[in-house]
Design an enzyme around this catalytic site. Structure first.
Site, short mmCIF file in Angstrom:
data_model
loop_
_atom_site.label_atom_id
_atom_site.label_comp_id
_atom_site.label_asym_id
_atom_site.label_seq_id
_atom_site.Cartn_x
_atom_site.Cartn_y
_atom_site.Cartn_z
N PHE A 57 0.81 -1.22 0.00
CA PHE A 57 0.00 0.00 0.00
C PHE A 57 0.84 1.28 0.00
O PHE A 57 0.30 2.37 0.04
CB PHE A 57 -0.96 0.02 1.19
CG PHE A 57 -0.28 -0.10 2.54
CD1 PHE A 57 0.28 1.01 3.15
CD2 PHE A 57 -0.22 -1.32 3.21
CE1 PHE A 57 0.91 0.92 4.39
CE2 PHE A 57 0.40 -1.44 4.45
CZ PHE A 57 0.97 -0.30 5.04
N ARG A 85 -4.64 8.10 19.47
CA ARG A 85 -4.82 6.86 18.72
C ARG A 85 -6.13 6.17 19.11
O ARG A 85 -6.78 5.55 18.26
CB ARG A 85 -3.61 5.93 18.91
CG ARG A 85 -2.40 6.45 18.11
CD ARG A 85 -1.18 5.59 18.28
NE ARG A 85 -1.27 4.28 17.66
CZ ARG A 85 -0.98 4.02 16.38
NH1 ARG A 85 -0.59 4.98 15.57
NH2 ARG A 85 -1.06 2.79 15.92
N ARG A 105 -12.18 7.09 12.66
CA ARG A 105 -12.02 6.31 11.42
C ARG A 105 -13.32 5.62 11.03
O ARG A 105 -13.61 5.46 9.84
CB ARG A 105 -10.87 5.32 11.59
CG ARG A 105 -9.53 6.03 11.47
CD ARG A 105 -8.37 5.18 11.88
NE ARG A 105 -7.11 5.72 11.38
CZ ARG A 105 -5.91 5.35 11.83
NH1 ARG A 105 -5.82 4.43 12.77
NH2 ARG A 105 -4.83 5.89 11.33
N HIS A 118 -4.06 10.40 10.87
CA HIS A 118 -2.81 9.77 11.28
C HIS A 118 -2.49 10.18 12.71
O HIS A 118 -2.78 11.31 13.12
CB HIS A 118 -1.66 10.22 10.37
CG HIS A 118 -0.31 9.93 10.95
ND1 HIS A 118 0.30 8.71 10.80
CD2 HIS A 118 0.51 10.68 11.73
CE1 HIS A 118 1.46 8.73 11.44
NE2 HIS A 118 1.61 9.92 12.03
#
Ligand code: ATP
Ligand code: MG
Length: 149
Positions: A57, A85, A105, A118
């Site tokens: 990827f 995170r 996400r 990110h």
């Protein structure tokens, strides 16, 4: 207190509602030390994601990051790296939707590559990544004032 680097990916910036929601969530949870829109060129992206060189990827990811402006932030809080995170959720969007439907996400990710944001994974990564996107930032002067957005 800890600091980390957050990057909001290009497809989120193109969606005004999503972008505002993510920024609001960030403001509620962290001190924002620096924030700016940034164009992550292919070269910069390859440097940023050097650890993934050779993975299937890698080209897709580095091209995508250069497909439009990103929004980069230096965040500060207790246990900032893990906290950001956790708010992002699992890397893979299908897993995020299934296991943590309220994470960033799950809400705003579109695919494994276009997974909305990110976050640095360690203190060393945070320092390395901040130096790439905020070369002017002095890590030692962390008695910083909060940046207004
Ligand atoms: P990030 O580093 O972006 O915060 P992460 O630490 O959860 O995410 P990494 O394994 O470091 O995940 O992957 C970096 C980025 O590479 C991911 O955010 C995602 O955009 C992309 N990526 C990772 N795994 C895949 C995959 N299997 N297919 C497509 N893209 C992927
Ligand atoms: Mg990572």
């Amino acid at each position: 207190m800890e600091i980390t680097l957050a990057v909001i990916k290009p497809h989120v910036l193109r969606n005004t509602y999503a972008f505002q929601q993510v920024k609001q969530l960030i403001k509620q949870n962290f001190n924002v030390l620096q924030a700016k829109e940034v164009r992550i060129t292919k070269e910069l992206s390859e440097q940023f994601y050097a650890e993934h060189q050779g993975k299937f990827f890698y080209h897709r990811l580095t091209s995508f990051m250069n497909s439009g402006p990103c929004y980069a932030l230096i965040l500060q809080s207790e246990a900032c790296i893990q906290k950001w995170r956790s708010l992002m959720g699992p890397t893979k969007v299908f897993r995020a939707v299934y296991s943590e439907p309220q994470c960033i996400r799950a809400l705003y990710g579109l695919s494994d590559t276009r997974n909305a944001c990110h976050g640095s994974d360690s203190e060393a990564s945070a320092l390395r990544e901040i130096a790439i996107l905020f070369p002017e930032f002095q890590v030692k002067s962390t008695a910083k004032t909060q940046v207004k957005q």
